[in-house]
Motif scaffolding. Structure first.
Motif, mmCIF file in Angstrom:
data_model
loop_
_atom_site.group_PDB
_atom_site.id
_atom_site.type_symbol
_atom_site.label_atom_id
_atom_site.label_comp_id
_atom_site.label_asym_id
_atom_site.label_seq_id
_atom_site.Cartn_x
_atom_site.Cartn_y
_atom_site.Cartn_z
ATOM 1 N N LYS A 64 30.942 49.339 46.572
ATOM 2 C CA LYS A 64 31.290 48.295 45.615
ATOM 3 C C LYS A 64 30.340 48.332 44.425
ATOM 4 O O LYS A 64 29.184 48.723 44.555
ATOM 5 C CB LYS A 64 31.177 46.906 46.254
ATOM 6 C CG LYS A 64 31.774 46.758 47.638
ATOM 7 C CD LYS A 64 31.560 45.339 48.153
ATOM 8 C CE LYS A 64 31.863 45.204 49.623
ATOM 9 N NZ LYS A 64 30.768 45.748 50.470
ATOM 10 N N SER A 65 30.859 47.855 43.296
ATOM 11 C CA SER A 65 30.012 47.590 42.128
ATOM 12 C C SER A 65 30.301 46.187 41.639
ATOM 13 O O SER A 65 31.466 45.797 41.497
ATOM 14 C CB SER A 65 30.282 48.587 41.001
ATOM 15 O OG SER A 65 29.569 48.194 39.826
ATOM 16 N N LEU B 99 37.347 54.045 49.170
ATOM 17 C CA LEU B 99 37.648 52.754 48.557
ATOM 18 C C LEU B 99 36.492 52.304 47.686
ATOM 19 O O LEU B 99 35.355 52.239 48.140
ATOM 20 C CB LEU B 99 37.911 51.714 49.655
ATOM 21 C CG LEU B 99 38.152 50.280 49.212
ATOM 22 C CD1 LEU B 99 39.414 50.168 48.351
ATOM 23 C CD2 LEU B 99 38.247 49.360 50.432
ATOM 24 N N LEU B 100 36.812 51.998 46.447
ATOM 25 C CA LEU B 100 35.838 51.470 45.500
ATOM 26 C C LEU B 100 36.278 50.054 45.146
ATOM 27 O O LEU B 100 37.421 49.840 44.749
ATOM 28 C CB LEU B 100 35.804 52.350 44.255
ATOM 29 C CG LEU B 100 34.761 52.083 43.202
ATOM 30 C CD1 LEU B 100 33.356 52.248 43.773
ATOM 31 C CD2 LEU B 100 34.966 53.032 42.019
ATOM 32 N N GLN B 101 35.353 49.084 45.300
ATOM 33 C CA GLN B 101 35.733 47.685 45.172
ATOM 34 C C GLN B 101 35.002 46.968 44.048
ATOM 35 O O GLN B 101 33.783 47.115 43.901
ATOM 36 C CB GLN B 101 35.456 46.959 46.496
ATOM 37 C CG GLN B 101 36.256 47.529 47.658
ATOM 38 C CD GLN B 101 35.582 47.245 48.995
ATOM 39 O OE1 GLN B 101 35.999 46.347 49.713
ATOM 40 N NE2 GLN B 101 34.546 48.001 49.318
ATOM 41 N N VAL B 102 35.752 46.173 43.293
ATOM 42 C CA VAL B 102 35.161 45.270 42.307
ATOM 43 C C VAL B 102 34.553 44.128 43.119
ATOM 44 O O VAL B 102 35.259 43.392 43.809
ATOM 45 C CB VAL B 102 36.223 44.728 41.336
ATOM 46 C CG1 VAL B 102 35.550 43.896 40.243
ATOM 47 C CG2 VAL B 102 37.043 45.864 40.719
ATOM 48 N N GLY C 169 39.792 48.313 45.308
ATOM 49 C CA GLY C 169 39.944 46.990 45.899
ATOM 50 C C GLY C 169 39.142 45.941 45.157
ATOM 51 O O GLY C 169 38.457 46.228 44.171
ATOM 52 N N ILE C 170 39.219 44.713 45.662
ATOM 53 C CA ILE C 170 38.477 43.593 45.076
ATOM 54 C C ILE C 170 37.917 42.738 46.204
ATOM 55 O O ILE C 170 38.531 42.642 47.278
ATOM 56 C CB ILE C 170 39.381 42.765 44.138
ATOM 57 C CG1 ILE C 170 38.565 41.720 43.364
ATOM 58 C CG2 ILE C 170 40.550 42.133 44.892
ATOM 59 C CD1 ILE C 170 39.320 41.096 42.193
ATOM 60 N N THR C 171 36.747 42.141 45.984
ATOM 61 C CA THR C 171 36.120 41.288 46.988
ATOM 62 C C THR C 171 35.673 39.968 46.365
ATOM 63 O O THR C 171 35.509 39.856 45.154
ATOM 64 C CB THR C 171 34.871 41.949 47.631
ATOM 65 O OG1 THR C 171 33.735 41.810 46.755
ATOM 66 C CG2 THR C 171 35.103 43.421 47.934
ATOM 67 N N GLY C 172 35.464 38.972 47.229
ATOM 68 C CA GLY C 172 34.936 37.680 46.789
ATOM 69 C C GLY C 172 34.515 36.868 47.994
ATOM 70 O O GLY C 172 34.919 37.165 49.117
ATOM 71 N N HIS C 173 33.736 35.814 47.767
ATOM 72 C CA HIS C 173 33.073 35.160 48.893
ATOM 73 C C HIS C 173 33.187 33.639 48.944
ATOM 74 O O HIS C 173 32.602 33.027 49.831
ATOM 75 C CB HIS C 173 31.585 35.514 48.876
ATOM 76 C CG HIS C 173 31.310 36.981 48.902
ATOM 77 N ND1 HIS C 173 31.257 37.752 47.760
ATOM 78 C CD2 HIS C 173 31.116 37.824 49.938
ATOM 79 C CE1 HIS C 173 31.015 39.006 48.086
ATOM 80 N NE2 HIS C 173 30.928 39.079 49.392
ATOM 81 N N ASP D 220 47.105 46.649 40.256
ATOM 82 C CA ASP D 220 47.678 47.072 41.536
ATOM 83 C C ASP D 220 46.565 47.464 42.516
ATOM 84 O O ASP D 220 46.430 48.630 42.901
ATOM 85 C CB ASP D 220 48.639 48.236 41.306
ATOM 86 C CG ASP D 220 49.510 48.517 42.511
ATOM 87 O OD1 ASP D 220 49.704 47.600 43.339
ATOM 88 O OD2 ASP D 220 50.007 49.660 42.620
ATOM 89 N N PHE D 221 45.790 46.478 42.955
ATOM 90 C CA PHE D 221 44.714 46.742 43.908
ATOM 91 C C PHE D 221 45.295 47.206 45.242
ATOM 92 O O PHE D 221 46.353 46.759 45.670
ATOM 93 C CB PHE D 221 43.878 45.476 44.142
ATOM 94 C CG PHE D 221 42.981 45.118 42.991
ATOM 95 C CD1 PHE D 221 41.802 45.812 42.779
ATOM 96 C CD2 PHE D 221 43.321 44.091 42.118
ATOM 97 C CE1 PHE D 221 40.962 45.488 41.724
ATOM 98 C CE2 PHE D 221 42.490 43.752 41.058
ATOM 99 C CZ PHE D 221 41.308 44.446 40.856
ATOM 100 N N ASP D 222 44.553 48.098 45.901
ATOM 101 C CA ASP D 222 44.959 48.619 47.210
ATOM 102 C C ASP D 222 44.430 47.782 48.358
ATOM 103 O O ASP D 222 44.948 47.872 49.476
ATOM 104 C CB ASP D 222 44.454 50.067 47.372
ATOM 105 C CG ASP D 222 45.028 50.984 46.316
ATOM 106 O OD1 ASP D 222 46.248 51.204 46.322
ATOM 107 O OD2 ASP D 222 44.248 51.488 45.466
ATOM 108 N N SER D 223 43.378 46.995 48.117
ATOM 109 C CA SER D 223 42.798 46.186 49.190
ATOM 110 C C SER D 223 42.172 44.926 48.635
ATOM 111 O O SER D 223 41.788 44.862 47.460
ATOM 112 C CB SER D 223 41.748 46.978 49.983
ATOM 113 O OG SER D 223 40.548 47.086 49.246
ATOM 114 N N VAL D 224 42.077 43.929 49.514
ATOM 115 C CA VAL D 224 41.427 42.652 49.211
ATOM 116 C C VAL D 224 40.490 42.326 50.371
ATOM 117 O O VAL D 224 40.870 42.435 51.538
ATOM 118 C CB VAL D 224 42.470 41.522 49.052
ATOM 119 C CG1 VAL D 224 41.789 40.172 48.970
ATOM 120 C CG2 VAL D 224 43.343 41.759 47.824
#
Length: 200
Positions: A75-76, A102-105, A140-144, A160-164
């Motif tokens: 992730k970055s 997988l590279l995630q925002v 992908g994208i992440t959040g908390h 069009d994200f591939d993962s959450v």
């Protein structure tokens, strides 16, 4: 170890994911042993981030040795295209690989932060470029926070994200009707699009 299909990526990911935040302050020896135990237990999905101390660096030797046996994610959390691009390339170097799966925002927790990611010159440009140039297979994208399901649903409308990767716990889901409705709406959306969903 039970595995499940990780959305449209098609990967049969272990239901337990190795989250590498804890490697940020350990020795190389401890990291090597921890990752070996995870792999021996059948954990084939390893998730790290540039912001996890020196986790990517100490993961590198193990990743290189077993790269064909794991689904590798990083992730970055940087918010401009130039900064995120530089960090993505640094992550690949530290992880001893020329491509992650997988590279995630990382850490997109409110709509203002999402707007920053998608602003002209924003980080999403670097992630799209990384996919186009083969540095990652998926984005992908992440959040908390409890706002994350709403934010991530909106993110899926913009890209069009591939993962959450989003938070969920029993108490929050049962005690907060709005959160439950938002989470269910996100689940419906990822189901429609065959987007991979993981929960924190």
């Amino acid at each position: 170890m039970e595995t499940r299909r990780f959305g449209r990526t098609g990967h049969q990911s272990s239901v337990l994911v190795y989250g590498a935040a804890g490697l940020g302050g350990v020795t190389q020896e401890v990291a090597d042993e921890s990752l070996k135990q995870a792999l021996d237990a059948g954990i084939n999905h390893w998730d790290t981030a540039a912001s996890y101390g020196h986790a990517e660096e100490v993961m590198g030797p193990s990743v290189e040795a077993v790269r064909d046996r794991i689904f590798l994610a990083t992730k970055s959390g940087l918010r401009t295209a130039d900064a995120a691009w530089a960090q993505i390339n640094r992550s690949l170097e530290l992880l001893h690989t020329d491509q992650v799966d997988l590279l995630q925002v990382h850490g997109v927790c409110d709509l203002a932060e999402l707007d920053t990611v998608f602003a002209p010159g924003g980080a999403i440009e670097a992630f799209a470029r990384a996919k186009d140039e083969g540095l990652t297979r998926f984005v992908g994208i992440t959040g908390h926070t409890e706002q994350a399901p709403v934010v991530h649903a909106e993110a899926l409308r913009r890209f069009d994200f591939d993962s959450v990767l989003t938070p969920l716990n029993y108490h929050l889901y049962t005690a907060d009707q709005q959160f439950a409705e938002d989470f269910d709406a996100l689940c419906a959306l990822v189901g429609e699009r065959d987007v991979a969903l993981r929960t924190i």
